[in-house]
Design an enzyme around this catalytic site. Structure first.
Site, PDB file in Angstrom:
ATOM      1  N   GLU A   1       0.555   5.629   0.457  1.00 39.14           N
ATOM      2  CA  GLU A   1      -0.211   6.815   0.836  1.00 39.14           C
ATOM      3  C   GLU A   1       0.633   8.067   0.568  1.00 39.14           C
ATOM      4  OE1 GLU A   1      -2.220   4.351   4.581  1.00 39.14           O
ATOM      5  OE2 GLU A   1      -0.928   6.089   4.945  1.00 39.14           O
TER       6      GLU A   1
ATOM      7  N   HIS B   1      -4.121   0.904  -2.748  1.00 38.68           N
ATOM      8  CA  HIS B   1      -4.160  -0.278  -1.894  1.00 38.68           C
ATOM      9  C   HIS B   1      -3.177  -1.327  -2.420  1.00 38.68           C
ATOM     10  CE1 HIS B   1      -8.298   0.725  -0.003  1.00 38.68           C
ATOM     11  NE2 HIS B   1      -7.792   1.803  -0.565  1.00 38.68           N
TER      12      HIS B   1
ATOM     13  N   ASN C   1       0.826  -1.208   0.000  1.00 40.79           N
ATOM     14  CA  ASN C   1       0.000   0.000   0.000  1.00 40.79           C
ATOM     15  C   ASN C   1       0.863   1.263   0.000  1.00 40.79           C
ATOM     16  OD1 ASN C   1       0.665  -0.817   2.735  1.00 40.79           O
ATOM     17  ND2 ASN C   1      -0.747   0.736   3.485  1.00 40.79           N
TER      18      ASN C   1
ATOM     19  N   GLU D   1      -3.501  -4.511  -2.948  1.00 41.58           N
ATOM     20  CA  GLU D   1      -4.040  -5.381  -3.992  1.00 41.58           C
ATOM     21  C   GLU D   1      -4.054  -4.670  -5.343  1.00 41.58           C
ATOM     22  OE1 GLU D   1      -6.203  -6.552  -0.135  1.00 41.58           O
ATOM     23  OE2 GLU D   1      -5.259  -4.795  -1.020  1.00 41.58           O
TER      24      GLU D   1
ATOM     25  N   CYS E   1     -10.269  -5.136   1.961  1.00 41.32           N
ATOM     26  CA  CYS E   1     -11.404  -4.234   2.143  1.00 41.32           C
ATOM     27  C   CYS E   1     -12.364  -4.361   0.955  1.00 41.32           C
ATOM     28  CB  CYS E   1     -10.916  -2.793   2.284  1.00 41.32           C
ATOM     29  SG  CYS E   1     -10.212  -2.121   0.760  1.00 41.32           S
TER      30      CYS E   1
ATOM     31  N   CYS F   1     -11.075  -3.115  -2.498  1.00 39.43           N
ATOM     32  CA  CYS F   1     -10.216  -4.025  -3.262  1.00 39.43           C
ATOM     33  C   CYS F   1     -10.999  -5.212  -3.811  1.00 39.43           C
ATOM     34  CB  CYS F   1      -9.057  -4.507  -2.398  1.00 39.43           C
ATOM     35  SG  CYS F   1      -7.870  -3.204  -2.028  1.00 39.43           S
TER      36      CYS F   1
END
Length: 277
Positions: free
Chosen positions: A52, A63, A50, A65, A90, A93
């Site tokens: 950010e 994310h 991931n 995935e 989540c 994803c």
């Protein structure tokens, strides 16, 4: 890898990769490290983490995935057979993975939930898929496509006049990415190329989701390509070239410009129009 590591099963190898790649993630906001690894039908293994971005809204995050899917897509993978994830995926994803060719046949394993195997239809029973928007003729991510875009003649001539320049190479790469773009819902493909100070090129294309919001922008896609291929951090980016359709109803030019102000503020940003052949 199986022989060298002494792994008895493919799942054991993927779990080891999941456990030893989480430190590669970049989550300055959440400090929550997610990693995943997958086996493609080609026999290749892919990882994802991931990402950010400081000072940008949370939806700008990528994310793990999604990172993995882009990594596989950029290596011309045809399908993912086994996906091992460090944490429960989540809904964002799960929805994004509905775009994958043969996604319903992919085996999903989750670290910490030992002895259980899942399929995407089990994790997301009532799925909203490309067929819901397009119908039975829908084509999925990983299936070959060519959007048949080209640069206008005046743009091509201008680039040719300069000779074999970095700008020309970046335009060519961004156009190639736009033509590989997966944009079945907007029909507004776009591609992007990043360059560092050494002239290394990293490319990425738009990958849309039937649910729209999980869509991966060409910038995010190119950042994945950069991280996979040795880009030395966002500050190493010196130039960015975006190619997208001239009269597109959906454009990424303005959002990407704002993101670049915080990701690599010193980078030169060029936007080139494209047209159908």
């Amino acid at each position: 890898l199986m022989a060298k590591g002494g792994f008895e099963t493919k799942e054991d190898l993927l779990l080891e990769l999941v456990k030893n790649t989480a430190h590669l993630s970049l989550p300055p906001i959440s400090n929550f490290h997610v990693s995943c690894a997958a086996l493609g039908s080609s026999g290749r293994v892919y990882i994802g983490v991931n990402i950010e971005f400081r000072e940008l809204p949370l939806p700008s995050a990528l994310h793990a995935e999604q990172f993995l899917v882009m990594n596989a897509f950029q290596h011309q993978e045809e399908a993912l057979e086994i996906l091992y994830i460090s944490h429960v995926p989540c809904g964002h994803c799960r929805q994004f993975m509905c775009e994958l060719h043969r996604s319903e046949h992919m085996t999903i394993l989750i670290n910490g939930i030992e002895g259980e195997r899942f399929t995407l239809p089990q994790l997301l029973p009532l799925r909203f898929t490309p067929r819901d928007l397009i119908g039975d003729e829908a084509r999925f991510l990983f299936q070959p496509r060519d959007n048949e875009l080209r640069l206008p003649k005046e743009v091509e001539e201008s680039l040719r006049e300069g000779g074999e320049t970095l700008e020309a190479a970046m335009a060519e790469r961004a156009l190639k990415e736009a033509n590989a773009s997966y944009a079945p819902y907007s029909n507004c493909p776009s591609g992007l190329c990043l360059s560092d100070a050494s002239g290394n090129l990293y490319g990425g294309c738009l990958v849309e989701s039937a649910a729209y919001n999980p869509t991966v922008s060409p910038l995010h896609s190119a950042l994945v390509n950069g991280l996979v291929n040795g880009l030395g951090g966002w500050e190493a980016i010196t130039q960015v070239t975006l190619v997208e359709a001239k009269d597109a109803a959906v454009k990424h030019e303005h959002v990407i410009r704002e993101c670049l102000k915080f990701i690599c503020p010193g980078a030169k940003y060029t936007v080139l129009p494209a047209e159908g052949k």
